[in-house]
Scaffold this motif. Structure first.
Motif, mmCIF file in Angstrom:
data_model
loop_
_atom_site.group_PDB
_atom_site.id
_atom_site.type_symbol
_atom_site.label_atom_id
_atom_site.label_comp_id
_atom_site.label_asym_id
_atom_site.label_seq_id
_atom_site.Cartn_x
_atom_site.Cartn_y
_atom_site.Cartn_z
ATOM 1 N N CYS A 175 70.728 24.055 145.330
ATOM 2 C CA CYS A 175 70.278 25.453 145.355
ATOM 3 C C CYS A 175 68.774 25.479 145.609
ATOM 4 O O CYS A 175 68.012 24.838 144.882
ATOM 5 N N CYS A 211 75.375 28.413 138.767
ATOM 6 C CA CYS A 211 74.163 28.883 139.439
ATOM 7 C C CYS A 211 74.273 30.395 139.660
ATOM 8 O O CYS A 211 75.268 30.879 140.189
ATOM 9 N N PRO A 212 73.234 31.137 139.253
ATOM 10 C CA PRO A 212 73.286 32.594 139.404
ATOM 11 C C PRO A 212 72.953 33.068 140.825
ATOM 12 O O PRO A 212 73.090 34.247 141.117
ATOM 13 N N HIS A 213 72.510 32.151 141.704
ATOM 14 C CA HIS A 213 72.088 32.559 143.041
ATOM 15 C C HIS A 213 73.259 32.560 144.010
ATOM 16 O O HIS A 213 74.243 31.874 143.809
ATOM 17 N N GLU A 215 66.798 27.846 145.132
ATOM 18 C CA GLU A 215 66.109 28.601 144.083
ATOM 19 C C GLU A 215 65.999 27.747 142.815
ATOM 20 O O GLU A 215 64.940 27.665 142.224
ATOM 21 N N CYS A 216 67.099 27.139 142.408
ATOM 22 C CA CYS A 216 67.101 26.271 141.219
ATOM 23 C C CYS A 216 66.348 24.964 141.495
ATOM 24 O O CYS A 216 65.897 24.293 140.592
ATOM 25 N N HIS A 218 72.521 28.086 148.861
ATOM 26 C CA HIS A 218 73.153 26.788 148.604
ATOM 27 C C HIS A 218 73.274 25.933 149.851
ATOM 28 O O HIS A 218 73.588 26.418 150.934
HETATM 29 ZN ZN LIG Z 1 70.481 28.599 141.907
#
Ligand SMILES: [Zn+2]
Length: 130
Positions: free
Chosen positions: A32, A44-46, A34-35, A51
């Motif tokens: 990810c 994962c919240p995105h 973002e992560c 991804h």
């Molecule tokens: Zn994420």
């Protein structure tokens, strides 16, 4: 892997009892952006657009073209081993490349192509200027 009545099954279940195994099916792992790490698609919240999925064929395409795959998708020691076997003696003077690119402890060290790729990936992962 397949679903039956909303329960995940795998072909490995065939061997579960014979080999006395406990089989746990994990959700897909992706990188990810973002992560900034490998995450489970379940936690994962995105969104999917953040991804990077693992595509074996794509990694194979990069390797066959002589390109190191991103370290987030393949360990550098593995990609270095594969590239050094696929393209033996690729460089006219690998020692000069290594001397010019990598720090050394002052001693003359003969570098293998495998070490060259591993050290090159370390340089790719250097982030202080990016
Ligand atoms: Zn994420």
């Amino acid at each position: 892997m397949f679903y039956d009545h909303n329960v995940a099954h795998t072909v490995l279940e065939r061997y579960k009892n014979d080999l006395n195994l406990d089989i746990v099916v994990l959700p897909e792992l992706v990188y990810c952006d973002e992560c900034k790490t490998l995450v489970s698609t379940k936690t994962c919240p995105h969104g999917q657009h953040h991804h990077i999925k693992y595509h074996a064929q794509t990694l194979k395409t990069l390797l066959l073209a002589g390109i190191l795959p991103p370290a987030i998708l393949m360990r550098r020691d593995i990609s270095a081993m594969i590239l050094s076997e696929l393209f033996p003696n690729r460089f006219e003077n690998i020692q000069k490349l290594c001397d010019d690119l990598f720090p050394s402890n002052g001693l003359l060290e003969k570098q293998t192509e495998r070490e060259f790729y591993e050290n090159l990936m370390k340089l790719y992962q250097t982030t202080s200027l990016t």
